[in-house]
Write a protein that holds these residues in place. Structure first.
Motif, short mmCIF file in Angstrom:
data_model
loop_
_atom_site.label_atom_id
_atom_site.label_comp_id
_atom_site.label_asym_id
_atom_site.label_seq_id
_atom_site.Cartn_x
_atom_site.Cartn_y
_atom_site.Cartn_z
N LYS A 195 0.85 -1.20 0.00
CA LYS A 195 0.00 0.00 0.00
C LYS A 195 0.89 1.24 0.00
CE LYS A 195 -4.07 -1.94 2.29
NZ LYS A 195 -4.99 -1.81 3.44
N TYR A 196 0.71 2.07 -1.00
CA TYR A 196 1.52 3.27 -1.11
C TYR A 196 0.62 4.47 -1.40
CZ TYR A 196 0.84 2.44 -6.10
OH TYR A 196 0.29 2.24 -7.33
N LEU A 197 1.17 5.66 -1.28
CA LEU A 197 0.42 6.89 -1.55
C LEU A 197 0.61 7.31 -3.00
CD1 LEU A 197 1.43 8.92 1.64
CD2 LEU A 197 -0.67 7.63 1.31
N ASN A 198 -0.49 7.68 -3.64
CA ASN A 198 -0.34 8.25 -4.99
C ASN A 198 0.02 9.73 -4.88
OD1 ASN A 198 -2.78 9.73 -4.57
ND2 ASN A 198 -3.98 7.98 -5.30
N LYS A 199 0.24 10.39 -6.01
CA LYS A 199 0.70 11.78 -5.99
C LYS A 199 -0.28 12.72 -5.30
CE LYS A 199 3.68 11.44 -10.07
NZ LYS A 199 3.93 11.88 -11.46
N GLU A 200 -1.57 12.47 -5.53
CA GLU A 200 -2.60 13.31 -4.91
C GLU A 200 -2.59 13.15 -3.39
OE1 GLU A 200 -7.47 13.80 -4.90
OE2 GLU A 200 -6.52 12.56 -6.43
N GLU A 201 -2.44 11.92 -2.92
CA GLU A 201 -2.41 11.67 -1.48
C GLU A 201 -1.15 12.25 -0.84
OE1 GLU A 201 -4.94 7.49 -1.11
OE2 GLU A 201 -2.86 7.44 -1.84
N ILE A 202 -0.02 12.15 -1.54
CA ILE A 202 1.23 12.75 -1.02
C ILE A 202 1.05 14.26 -0.86
CG2 ILE A 202 3.65 13.25 -1.55
CD1 ILE A 202 3.75 10.56 -3.04
N ALA A 203 0.40 14.88 -1.84
CA ALA A 203 0.16 16.33 -1.77
C ALA A 203 -0.73 16.68 -0.58
CB ALA A 203 -0.49 16.80 -3.08
N LYS A 204 -1.76 15.86 -0.33
CA LYS A 204 -2.66 16.10 0.81
C LYS A 204 -1.90 16.01 2.14
CE LYS A 204 -7.08 14.51 -1.12
NZ LYS A 204 -8.13 13.46 -1.01
N VAL A 205 -1.05 14.97 2.23
CA VAL A 205 -0.27 14.77 3.47
C VAL A 205 0.67 15.95 3.70
CG1 VAL A 205 1.56 13.36 4.50
CG2 VAL A 205 -0.43 12.25 3.48
N ARG A 206 1.37 16.36 2.66
CA ARG A 206 2.32 17.48 2.80
C ARG A 206 1.60 18.78 3.15
NH1 ARG A 206 6.37 15.48 -1.92
NH2 ARG A 206 8.07 14.82 -0.55
N LYS A 207 0.42 18.97 2.59
CA LYS A 207 -0.35 20.19 2.89
C LYS A 207 -0.75 20.22 4.36
CE LYS A 207 -4.34 22.89 1.34
NZ LYS A 207 -5.51 22.95 0.43
N GLN A 208 -1.20 19.08 4.87
CA GLN A 208 -1.57 19.01 6.29
C GLN A 208 -0.34 19.13 7.18
OE1 GLN A 208 -4.62 19.02 7.64
NE2 GLN A 208 -5.43 19.18 5.54
N ASN A 209 0.77 18.59 6.72
CA ASN A 209 2.01 18.60 7.50
C ASN A 209 2.55 20.03 7.68
OD1 ASN A 209 5.33 17.21 7.25
ND2 ASN A 209 3.99 17.25 9.01
N GLU A 210 2.19 20.94 6.76
CA GLU A 210 2.65 22.34 6.86
C GLU A 210 2.15 23.02 8.13
OE1 GLU A 210 1.32 24.24 3.32
OE2 GLU A 210 2.81 23.27 2.03
N LYS A 211 1.06 22.49 8.70
CA LYS A 211 0.46 23.09 9.90
C LYS A 211 1.15 22.63 11.18
CE LYS A 211 -4.03 22.81 7.56
NZ LYS A 211 -5.39 22.20 7.62
N ASP A 212 2.02 21.63 11.06
CA ASP A 212 2.62 21.02 12.25
C ASP A 212 3.87 21.75 12.73
OD1 ASP A 212 0.76 18.92 12.56
OD2 ASP A 212 1.69 17.85 10.89
N ASN A 213 4.35 21.33 13.90
CA ASN A 213 5.57 21.90 14.48
C ASN A 213 6.79 21.45 13.68
OD1 ASN A 213 6.51 19.30 15.56
ND2 ASN A 213 4.81 19.50 16.99
N PRO A 214 7.95 22.11 13.86
CA PRO A 214 9.15 21.78 13.07
C PRO A 214 9.55 20.31 13.14
CG PRO A 214 9.48 23.83 14.24
CD PRO A 214 8.18 23.28 14.74
N ARG A 215 9.39 19.69 14.32
CA ARG A 215 9.79 18.28 14.46
C ARG A 215 8.94 17.37 13.58
NH1 ARG A 215 7.80 15.16 19.54
NH2 ARG A 215 6.00 15.08 18.14
#
Length: 494
Positions: free
Chosen positions: A317-337
């Motif tokens: 099970k892997y992430l497609n390009k759209e899912e990777i983009a969603k994850v990275r977008k949500q990750n922008e809201k997180d702390n530096p760590r």
């Protein structure tokens, strides 16, 4: 109707194991029911479950209720019945259900559990926290503020004969998390539950009584041999549990157990376990008996190669390009760590256990490389992206502690971030990204390998990047879905 419900779960991308679990529970429940599902009442269901109350644990009954609740909710949504005979789950599931002797403890624990809910921790995990804390504080009349490390040591010693070591670890994990919250809220100055107070020194040895002492001695010899061969702690424990459960009530010495007896055990195992579980247990017994033959303790193994079931080759099970983009977008809201952690897992292909062991000194930000310790204590060099290097630099600058670990906890006294907590961070991001199924760190590893293959990398190169010792392990990534194969074909063949 049950088959329609199970098909719905399959189409909703529920795991095979989960669907088989639902199927088994529904089959057992409805096997003796003379009335159709649409006529059942809550009292019918309660009466049916009560019959098995003596044989089933409370947790088993709860699992049956959850399974039936999902089934009846599906029937309501489809319009087959008007109302579910089972009440909806408790709304304030995060609150303690029984009063504690100390009112202050109850207030703070409820505050902590609500904090976990607001942090998007799963309901199942919150209920686990609630249950453990309920047990730990049930007889505690003093305030939680008065807990000392000596009290913890005493508690451990009192239970070491009655509870398994991993159960004690489990309790301490939840209690430590609660006290971390109290430190963050300034209710106490420091956490009285020190990290990894309980240490399983000789974890490869059998931990339960075995009827035949000679069997116990041989199992311990075998486990010591795979421990010396640098098998992971998790693997050694898994092998230990399987072997001790197989031999615990057998009078015969291991060398006298006939193939027919082992085959009967496998037949019983197949009735309640998945093919994957059966295959793994066969491989453990195979390995044990192969050791006995190689060390000249017996002439021939009773195991037969034909017993191993042929498992379908799974597609990772892997992430497609759209899912990777969603994850990275949500990750922008997180702390530096958390931003650095997710990008590192996504662009390095590391196992979460390898990331857990990494130190700052192991990472070269200029060259974008790191030296990791993989399975079998093998050291290899891995690479990561430019964006990951930038995020790691920012995270490094945000820290003012002296801990050598690459990733640490966000507390006043930072400790090395555990693999389990890394999984929690990733799972939360996956939920916020609204992915179709749960996200875990290993899925990033599959994504990394699949992306390399899509870009034309050879399997031998991917093998080295992932740290596989055998090319056959890497070949699972060659089983891409047809759509991906078409894309690769059009890219190279036109």
């Amino acid at each position: 109707m049950i088959n329609e419900f199970l098909l719905y779960l399959k189409n909703a991308n529920r795991s095979k194991r989960s669907i088989i679990c639902y199927r088994g529970k529904l089959q057992i429940f409805f096997m003796e029911m003379e009335v159709p599902y649409s006529s059942l009442t809550s009292s019918n269901i309660q009466e049916r479950l009560t019959k098995n109350q003596k044989d089933w644990k409370e947790n088993t009954i709860r699992n049956y209720l959850d399974c039936l609740r999902s089934f009846f909710n599906f029937c309501v949504e489809k319009g087959y019945i008007e109302n579910s005979p089972l009440r909806k789950r408790e709304t304030n599931y995060w609150e303690l259900k029984n009063p504690l002797p100390n009112a202050e403890n109850q207030i703070i624990i409820n505050e902590y559990l609500e904090f976990l809910k607001n942090e998007n921790l799963s309901q199942k995990e919150i209920i686990k926290n609630r249950g453990r804390l309920q047990v730990l504080f049930n007889k505690k009349k003093d305030s939680f503020k008065l807990q000392t490390s000596e009290d913890t040591e005493k508690w451990i010693k009192e239970r070491q004969g009655n509870l398994r070591e991993h159960t004690i670890h489990d309790y301490l994990y939840y209690l430590r998390s609660f006290y971390h919250f109290c430190v963050e809220k300034a209710y106490i100055k420091e956490n009285p539950i020190k990290y990894q107070r309980v240490k399983e020194v000789r974890y490869w040895e059998v931990k339960i009584p075995i009827l035949n002492k000679e069997n116990k001695e041989m199992i311990n010899q075998y486990l010591l041999s795979i421990n010396v061969a640098n098998y992971s702690k998790f693997t050694v424990r898994s092998y230990r549990d399987i072997l001790q459960n197989f031999f615990k009530e057998r009078n015969e010495v291991y060398s006298s157990i006939a193939s027919t007896e082992i085959q009967q055990w496998l037949i019983q195992l197949q009735k309640r376990c998945t093919e994957g579980t059966v295959s793994f247990r066969i491989s453990v017994l195979n390995s044990f008996y192969r050791f006995c033959v190689e060390e000249s303790y017996m002439e021939k193994s009773p195991m037969k190669s034909r017993w191993s079931p042929r498992l379908p080759q799974s597609i990772p099970k892997y992430l497609n390009k759209e899912e990777i983009a969603k994850v990275r977008k949500q990750n922008e809201k997180d702390n530096p760590r958390d931003r650095a952690l997710v990008e590192f897992l996504l662009t390095s292909g590391c196992r979460v256990g390898e990331v857990h062991k990494l130190n700052l000194a192991d990472v070269d930000l200029d060259r974008r490389t790191a030296m990791v310790i993989g399975k079998g204590q093998k050291i290899r060099q891995i690479n990561f992206s430019v964006s990951c290097a930038v995020l790691l630099e920012r995270y490094k600058e945000s820290r003012n502690d002296q801990n050598p670990a690459l990733f640490v906890t966000n507390h006043r006294n930072p400790r090395r971030l555990s693999s389990k907590w890394m999984g929690t961070v990733v799972r939360r991001i996956g939920k916020r990204a609204e992915l179709s199924s749960n996200l875990n760190p290993h899925r990033f590893r599959h994504t990394f390998a699949t992306n390399l293959l899509e870009k034309g990398a050879e399997l031998s190169f991917i093998k080295d990047e992932l740290g596989h010792s055998n090319l056959k392990t890497t070949q699972i990534y060659a089983n891409l879905p047809n759509q991906q194969l078409k894309l690769l074909y059009s890219r190279y063949m036109g």
